[in-house]
Design an enzyme around this catalytic site. Structure first.
Site, PDB file in Angstrom:
ATOM      1  N   GLU A 192      17.327 -12.119  30.379  1.00  0.00           N
ATOM      2  CA  GLU A 192      17.270 -13.563  30.164  1.00  0.00           C
ATOM      3  C   GLU A 192      18.503 -14.254  30.738  1.00  0.00           C
ATOM      4  OE1 GLU A 192      17.314 -14.660  26.017  1.00  0.00           O
ATOM      5  OE2 GLU A 192      16.697 -16.721  26.437  1.00  0.00           O
ATOM      6  N   GLU A 252      11.175 -20.530  20.550  1.00  0.00           N
ATOM      7  CA  GLU A 252      12.535 -20.168  20.138  1.00  0.00           C
ATOM      8  C   GLU A 252      13.346 -21.429  19.885  1.00  0.00           C
ATOM      9  OE1 GLU A 252      16.184 -17.273  21.412  1.00  0.00           O
ATOM     10  OE2 GLU A 252      15.695 -18.884  22.768  1.00  0.00           O
TER      11      GLU A 252
HETATM   12 MN    MN Z   1      16.324 -17.677  24.648  1.00  0.00          MN
END
Ligand code: MN
Length: 282
Positions: free
Chosen positions: A144, A238
């Site tokens: 990420e 998220e």
């Molecule tokens: Mn994230």
């Protein structure tokens, strides 16, 4: 229909046996298919208990983490590899098949300089070892990119595509995040299209980490990109509804948000389901 997921931090501020149960039961009530479990301290994670709680609630799980300060990969690759192997073992014990997140850096550790080629070579080498170790256990790795205020190492989708090229293995994917993309990318659609089949996972988060649809993220551009690449991975909410020291250290969240966890989940997922339907995501 797409697979919908949510990060456990939608409901809790840290993961232990008790809060974990709350997150699992809340995620099941919210109607998601998938719960993302933070493995910030994998050595303390009770995988058998969590596995049973997931089964009891009909949920699948994936795991994510960021490296602790003592295992910042560019400076301490062996510590990072040791830490990540424990995490991979826990993911396997949980019966999950995906480990993702900022597996290449500690958030907040800065060198004051751009990443050097040597640092990037170190990360590619260490991650190759982890991807190999994970593959032997049936686990896929995601990476990420996060914004410049959290790390100096890999800030954009393009950066992580370069890292994946350097790792030079299958079973490793880009894990995009709309909160970071909103800061670092010139556009949502072009970044998603650049990742193409290498996009394996995505965090859907508003520009202020709040409820998707209530901020500045260009959701239509994003979903047009996901539709264009025929994205089939999970759509994972998220955002955060709690403040705790680990989370604040990583994300610089200092203010309590103006919504409850259940409001965040309900309104956020409703918005994301609407966009996915509008763009005919499969
Ligand atoms: Mn994230």
């Amino acid at each position: 229909m797409p697979t919908y997921g949510a990060h456990a931090f939608v409901w809790i501020g840290d993961w232990n046996s008790e809060t974990g149960r709350t997150a699992i039961e809340s995620a099941a009530r919210a109607g998601v298919d998938l719960l993302e479990i933070p493995l910030l301290r994998p050595d303390r994670f009770d995988a058998p208990l969590t596995k049973q709680q997931l089964v009891d609630n009909g949920l699948r799980a994936v795991c994510s983490l960021v490296l602790p300060e003592h295992a910042h990969m560019p400076a301490r690759p062996q510590e990072a590899v040791d830490f990540l192997k424990i995490a991979v073992d826990k993911v396997a014990e949980l019966g999950s098949d995906f480990l993702s997140g900022v597996l290449f850096a500690n958030l907040g550790t800065m060198s004051g300089l751009p990443p050097t080629q040597q640092e990037r070579d170190t990360c590619a080498r260490a991650l190759r070892e982890i991807v190999t170790y994970a593959r032997e256990r049936g686990i896929t790795i995601g990476l990420e990119p996060v914004n410049r205020y959290e790390t100096y190492m890999y800030n954009t989708v393009k950066d992580v595509l370069g890292l994946i090229d350097a790792i030079d293995m299958d079973d490793v994917y880009v894990h995009a995040d709309t909160y970071h993309m909103n800061i670092e990318e010139a556009g949502f659609q072009q970044a998603i299209e650049a990742a193409g089949p290498r996009l394996g996972y995505i965090h859907l988060s508003e520009s202020d980490r709040g409820v998707p649809g209530q901020g500045n993220v260009h959701w239509d551009d994003l979903f047009a990109g996901l539709a264009a690449i025929n994205y089939r991975g999970p759509l994972v909410l998220e955002s955060f509804a709690a403040i705790n020291p680990d989370l604040a250290a990583a994300t610089r969240m200092w203010r309590m948000p103006p919504y409850t966890s259940d409001e965040l989940a309900r309104k956020g997922l409703e918005f994301l389901r609407g966009k996915a339907a509008q763009y005919d995501l499969q």
